[in-house]
Design a protein around this motif. Structure first.
Motif, PDB file in Angstrom:
ATOM      1  N   ILE A  21      29.294  35.327  28.842  1.00  0.00           N
ATOM      2  CA  ILE A  21      29.287  36.617  28.131  1.00  0.00           C
ATOM      3  C   ILE A  21      28.075  36.643  27.214  1.00  0.00           C
ATOM      4  O   ILE A  21      28.058  35.945  26.192  1.00  0.00           O
ATOM      5  CB  ILE A  21      30.586  36.813  27.315  1.00  0.00           C
ATOM      6  N   THR A  25      26.986  42.206  26.959  1.00  0.00           N
ATOM      7  CA  THR A  25      28.351  42.280  27.496  1.00  0.00           C
ATOM      8  C   THR A  25      29.356  42.204  26.356  1.00  0.00           C
ATOM      9  O   THR A  25      30.344  42.952  26.337  1.00  0.00           O
ATOM     10  CB  THR A  25      28.600  41.130  28.485  1.00  0.00           C
ATOM     11  N   ARG A  28      29.719  45.484  24.821  1.00  0.00           N
ATOM     12  CA  ARG A  28      30.478  46.404  25.662  1.00  0.00           C
ATOM     13  C   ARG A  28      31.979  46.117  25.516  1.00  0.00           C
ATOM     14  O   ARG A  28      32.801  47.030  25.429  1.00  0.00           O
ATOM     15  CB  ARG A  28      30.025  46.269  27.118  1.00  0.00           C
ATOM     16  N   LEU A  29      32.342  44.839  25.484  1.00  0.00           N
ATOM     17  CA  LEU A  29      33.753  44.453  25.358  1.00  0.00           C
ATOM     18  C   LEU A  29      34.300  44.857  23.987  1.00  0.00           C
ATOM     19  O   LEU A  29      35.396  45.405  23.883  1.00  0.00           O
ATOM     20  CB  LEU A  29      33.920  42.943  25.555  1.00  0.00           C
ATOM     21  N   TYR A  32      34.936  48.418  23.833  1.00  0.00           N
ATOM     22  CA  TYR A  32      36.167  48.753  24.552  1.00  0.00           C
ATOM     23  C   TYR A  32      37.385  48.505  23.655  1.00  0.00           C
ATOM     24  O   TYR A  32      38.295  49.326  23.591  1.00  0.00           O
ATOM     25  CB  TYR A  32      36.258  47.922  25.833  1.00  0.00           C
ATOM     26  N   TYR A  40      46.437  47.065  22.327  1.00  0.00           N
ATOM     27  CA  TYR A  40      45.671  46.147  23.164  1.00  0.00           C
ATOM     28  C   TYR A  40      45.138  44.972  22.368  1.00  0.00           C
ATOM     29  O   TYR A  40      45.320  43.820  22.760  1.00  0.00           O
ATOM     30  CB  TYR A  40      44.531  46.849  23.910  1.00  0.00           C
TER      31      TYR A  40
ATOM     32  N   LYS B  17      41.891  43.049  31.419  1.00  0.00           N
ATOM     33  CA  LYS B  17      41.854  44.499  31.139  1.00  0.00           C
ATOM     34  C   LYS B  17      40.497  44.927  30.600  1.00  0.00           C
ATOM     35  O   LYS B  17      40.183  46.110  30.583  1.00  0.00           O
ATOM     36  CB  LYS B  17      42.925  44.853  30.097  1.00  0.00           C
ATOM     37  N   LEU B  18      39.713  43.967  30.114  1.00  0.00           N
ATOM     38  CA  LEU B  18      38.392  44.300  29.560  1.00  0.00           C
ATOM     39  C   LEU B  18      37.488  44.816  30.677  1.00  0.00           C
ATOM     40  O   LEU B  18      37.603  44.371  31.816  1.00  0.00           O
ATOM     41  CB  LEU B  18      37.774  43.060  28.906  1.00  0.00           C
ATOM     42  N   PRO B  19      36.594  45.741  30.339  1.00  0.00           N
ATOM     43  CA  PRO B  19      35.753  46.329  31.395  1.00  0.00           C
ATOM     44  C   PRO B  19      34.791  45.302  31.986  1.00  0.00           C
ATOM     45  O   PRO B  19      34.165  44.537  31.256  1.00  0.00           O
ATOM     46  CB  PRO B  19      34.977  47.420  30.646  1.00  0.00           C
ATOM     47  N   GLY B  20      34.718  45.271  33.298  1.00  0.00           N
ATOM     48  CA  GLY B  20      33.786  44.377  33.983  1.00  0.00           C
ATOM     49  C   GLY B  20      34.291  42.951  34.089  1.00  0.00           C
ATOM     50  O   GLY B  20      33.592  42.084  34.603  1.00  0.00           O
ATOM     51  N   ILE B  21      35.493  42.683  33.589  1.00  0.00           N
ATOM     52  CA  ILE B  21      36.059  41.333  33.669  1.00  0.00           C
ATOM     53  C   ILE B  21      37.121  41.324  34.766  1.00  0.00           C
ATOM     54  O   ILE B  21      38.194  41.895  34.600  1.00  0.00           O
ATOM     55  CB  ILE B  21      36.691  40.900  32.323  1.00  0.00           C
TER      56      ILE B  21
END
Lengths: 206, 206
Positions: A21, A25, A28-29, A32, A40, B17-21
């Motif tokens: 990561i 990235t 981005r996470l 999110y 969440y 659930k994280l994007p791209g994971i």
């Protein structure tokens, strides 16, 4: 990237420590997480805590378990006590189990020898392996007759295999290493030289 | 993959659930957490909590902030109240700020119109934008003379630009959209057709 939001930067920093990561990235996470409902982040947080609180090492094979004493595989009565499969990491066990091709016991080294990184035999679980070979998987059961080394096909794996094979042969225990070669379905055209070299060396008589 | 370790599976599930994971990556991350000292999982956990607890939306521009009232940009006296830049996400503001090419105020829509996904004008911050245009950024200051739409160059961005441009022209407010074209340093050979089409359409007279 958000400016002047230190708690966001802190989350990016922590996420960025995860393997693979990078900073972008991680941003981005974190972004999110910020946009998701707070359930969440609570659940992820809870899962992080709980994995550290409830998972521990099995005292017999050193794999991970949530059981009070031994892991499910070590506690099972239907496994062959005379064959021991040595792996580097707990995750390797599930890989081998899902193939269904092995019914013996396991031993997790938690790493492999790496003189360059200063990882010596005392840093990984080699002594418990030797104790196990001496005493058998359980005191009433049969002795271990064969040790299968299912270690990675890299420099560290090779070093560890050489080291263990020498000790095991001195003790008169049969040892073997899983085969390395062209994967099933693999196109020879795309296989690297070292794998092909190994596949030719270890060719099987028909 | 670890078998019979539900808390591990749960962590993999949450990380997934994280994007791209994907599932494999989530396993690798969970495995890293398991092997790290518990300080790491505590700090990550703490960062997750703290980002949700301390970050909130600025009541003026709807960007994220940890300040009690307005964000730093909205609270600043040195910005031009007569130009408003509309963006889709808070992160876009930092991108534009770091270019140093804009000194007006911002407005975050938190999304873009997407009839296909059921995102209508009432789902994003269009009403507060209209209020802002009516009243000015602050009641004593000048009115907004120009609205710059810095939205993404995708279908949703285009839809939102068309929608806002129509309303703004009805209200007699000058609106513009940031230019799309060949990036600086970009090789024309590698630019996609739609970008090149836009770059030709919006050519600048020399």
């Amino acid at each position: 990237m958000l400016k002047d939001v230190p708690s966001f930067d802190k989350l990016v920093h922590e996420l960025g420590k995860l393997p693979g990561i990078g900073h972008k990235t991680a941003q981005r996470l974190a972004y999110y997480v910020l946009r998701s409902p707070s359930e969440y982040s609570s659940e992820l947080s809870e899962a992080l805590h709980s994995v550290k609180a409830s998972v521990k090492e099995c005292p017999t094979c050193f794999s991970y378990t949530e059981n009070e004493d031994q892991c499910k595989l070590c506690a099972s009565d239907s496994r062959d006590d005379s064959v021991l499969c040595v792996v580097e990491e707990p995750a390797d066990i599930s890989r081998i189990e899902s193939s269904g091709a092995f019914n013996g016991r396991y031993h997790v080294l938690h790493g492999a020898l790496s003189p360059l990184d200063g990882i010596t035999p005392s840093d990984i679980r080699i002594q418990p392996l030797m104790d196990k070979i001496q005493k058998g998987i359980n005191s009433q059961g049969p002795v271990i007759e064969e040790v299968i080394l299912a270690l990675d096909a890299d420099l560290e794996g090779d070093t560890t295999v050489l080291y263990l094979a020498k000790i095991l042969s001195e003790k008169g225990i049969k040892s073997s290493r899983i085969a390395h070669g062209v994967p099933i379905g693999g196109d020879i055209d795309y296989i690297d030289n070292r794998t092909l070299e190994r596949a030719l060396e270890n060719r099987v008589q028909l």
